[in-house]
Structures are given as C-alpha cells and as structure tokens.
Design an enzyme around this catalytic site. Structure first.
Site, PDB file in Angstrom:
ATOM      1  N   ASP A   1       0.825  -1.206   0.000  1.00  0.00           N
ATOM      2  CA  ASP A   1       0.000   0.000   0.000  1.00  0.00           C
ATOM      3  C   ASP A   1       0.861   1.258   0.000  1.00  0.00           C
ATOM      4  O   ASP A   1       2.094   1.201   0.046  1.00  0.00           O
ATOM      5  CB  ASP A   1      -1.017  -0.015   1.149  1.00  0.00           C
ATOM      6  CG  ASP A   1      -0.357  -0.061   2.519  1.00  0.00           C
ATOM      7  OD1 ASP A   1       0.759   0.478   2.647  1.00  0.00           O
ATOM      8  OD2 ASP A   1      -0.948  -0.613   3.459  1.00  0.00           O
ATOM      9  N   LEU A   2       0.187   2.395  -0.028  1.00  0.00           N
ATOM     10  CA  LEU A   2       0.845   3.688  -0.212  1.00  0.00           C
ATOM     11  C   LEU A   2       1.999   3.918   0.754  1.00  0.00           C
ATOM     12  O   LEU A   2       3.091   4.347   0.365  1.00  0.00           O
ATOM     13  CB  LEU A   2      -0.190   4.809  -0.073  1.00  0.00           C
ATOM     14  CG  LEU A   2       0.333   6.245  -0.168  1.00  0.00           C
ATOM     15  CD1 LEU A   2       0.817   6.542  -1.579  1.00  0.00           C
ATOM     16  CD2 LEU A   2      -0.746   7.241   0.250  1.00  0.00           C
TER      17      LEU A   2
END
Length: 295
Positions: free
Chosen positions: A115-116
C-alpha cells in the site's frame, strides 16, 4: 539473456485471458475484466467470455492494439519507497511505482501489492500468469516484514497470532510475530511472517492489538530477498534462479537429473584418458569371449 521455459499451450489452444496475461499486458484477472467490457477481439470478432480458446495463429487485439508477441518470462526485485501506489493509473492522481521505475524496462505488473505507506520488496514481472501463480496462497511462499509499532508489546499476545485471529468479522490465518526490540516503551520493531497477506492485514491486526503501525517494510517474498537494494532500485532475477525457484528440472536422463560428464584424472590428458577407456573396454570384451556362458 537466457530464456525461461514457461509452459505454453498456444499450439493446441489456450484461454484468451491466459494468453493476454502471458503477453504481459495485465494479470489474468484484469484480462477477464477487459474481455467482459468487450475491449478484446479475436480474428476481427469482439468476444465477451474469457473461456474463448485461441491458438498461435489467432489475431488478438486489446483496446484497438494488436497483442504484443510473448517475450521470455522475466522477474525483477524492486525496492518500493513509501508514498507510491502499486498501480498503473491512480484515480486520485497519486504517484505510482510504474511512473518511478527507471527507463528501459519492459511493461511490468506487480506480484501482489504494497500500500501507499508501505515499503520494501516488491516483485515485478512481464508475465501475468507468473504473477498470478506467485500471488496464490497455494504457492506457500512466506512473506516477511519488519514492522514498527507504537505502544508497549505483549509478547504472549504476539505468540497467540500463530493460531490465527478474527478482526471485524474477517478471519486471518496464522501469523508469526516476534518482538525484535523495544525502543523505550514507546515504539517497538516486530518481525512478522505470513503466507496469505490479505488487504492491509498486518496493519489491521496490529491496530486490533492496540499497536498502530508507523512503518512497514517487506524484506522477503518467498525465496527472494530485499537484501541491499537501495530505495527505488530494480534488479532482475537471473533466469537460472527463477527456473530453480519455480521447480523447473534440468534436462537430463529419465530420472530428471542432468548427467554429469566424467572428470579426467589429474595429470592425465583428455586424449590419454579416452585411450585408457577404449583399452579397458577391449580387455573387458576379450574376457567375456574367453569365459564360457552358464546356462
């Protein structure tokens, strides 16, 4: 570069979604979506089912562009920095890993995602079928992480994660979590290993235990290690290593093992060694002729 043999049923026929994935356009799952959206045609006819069978002679067009020829399967290790999303296009306009990759690489897709705000090892490949295979829990490869959390860690609670845990109605499988070191009681580093890796699994489980994650680094995906890769650096996995890790057997005899060539004795030239073998064979044949057979 040495080619990696990958099973290919194109001569007899294979499903269109698999063919698109093998060409590196996208994963098989995404290929099925493209087909459902009627963005794929075969021999001039738009198709709407991923069960369509194609052969090497089929003319396949995706979004108006001919399907690229299948290239040798390649796999890359990438050190993903935080702040990048693992997607080709982000609807929110955030920077993606594919925009940050160095030039000169083939079109790649990721094996799973980070994820980010996560960082560390991300595998990239030009073969969608390989990506899907490596993502499946059935492959059995362990994903390893170093996780920094905020709060005081209860080691006995960590040990219980080995039996799995349910968070907000979602059941997570066995997680191996071991305290590496505490930093003054406010923060701690935990080594985490799991085989499945559902969406934001580590963050949700740690939050459930009262330990919000402040940093998450993937250090290994199966046999592939982050090692000393610098942030943003990409390094290709050697074809031989990829073959070995995917269970490809070397060519050889019927046992599946490669035959080793006999090594010449020290101090004896290869020519002399061959002469010695011929002389030994002649003597053996002569002995057989002199020895009467027993019936």
């Amino acid at each position: 570069m040495e080619d990696v043999p990958v099973k290919d049923g194109a001569k007899e026929g294979e499903r269109i979604a698999k063919r698109i994935a093998r060409a590196g356009v996208c994963s098989r799952r995404d290929a099925e979506r493209l087909i459902a959206e009627r963005r794929v045609s075969v021999d001039g006819h738009v198709i709407d089912t991923p069960a369509t069978i194609v052969t090497a002679a089929s003319r396949i067009v995706v979004d108006g562009k001919p399907l690229p020829a299948m290239e040798p399967t390649r796999l890359f290790r990438y050190h993903k920095p935080d702040g990048l999303v693992t997607t080709h296009k982000d609807p929110e306009g955030r920077p993606t890993i594919f925009q940050a990759l160095p030039p000169g690489l083939p079109r790649l897709i990721s094996v799973g995602r980070l994820d980010l705000t996560s960082e560390g090892l991300l595998l990239l490949t030009n073969d969608g079928a390989l990506a899907r295979k490596l993502e499946l829990p059935a492959t059995g490869w362990v994903r390893r992480y170093r996780v920094r959390v905020h709060g005081r860690v209860d080691e006995s609670a960590l040990a219980k994660l080995a039996g799995g845990v349910t968070v907000d109605g979602v059941r997570y499988g066995p997680i191996e979590a071991v305290l590496e070191r505490a930093q003054g009681g406010a923060n701690a580093w935990i080594a985490v290993s799991l085989r499945e890796g559902k969406n934001r699994e580590i963050r949700k489980v740690m939050e459930h235990m009262g330990l919000p994650v402040t940093r998450l680094i993937r250090v290994a995906y199966g046999p592939f290690q982050l090692g000393h890769l610098e942030r943003g650096q990409v390094e290709e996995v050697q074809a031989k290593v990829l073959r070995e890790q995917m269970g490809e057997k070397p060519k050889g005899d019927r046992t599946g093992h490669a035959r080793a060539k006999p090594k010449p004795k020290r101090g004896v030239s290869p020519k002399r060694e061959a002469q010695n073998r011929e002389e030994s064979q002649r003597k053996e044949n002569a002995d057989r002729r002199r020895t009467p057979s027993r019936r």
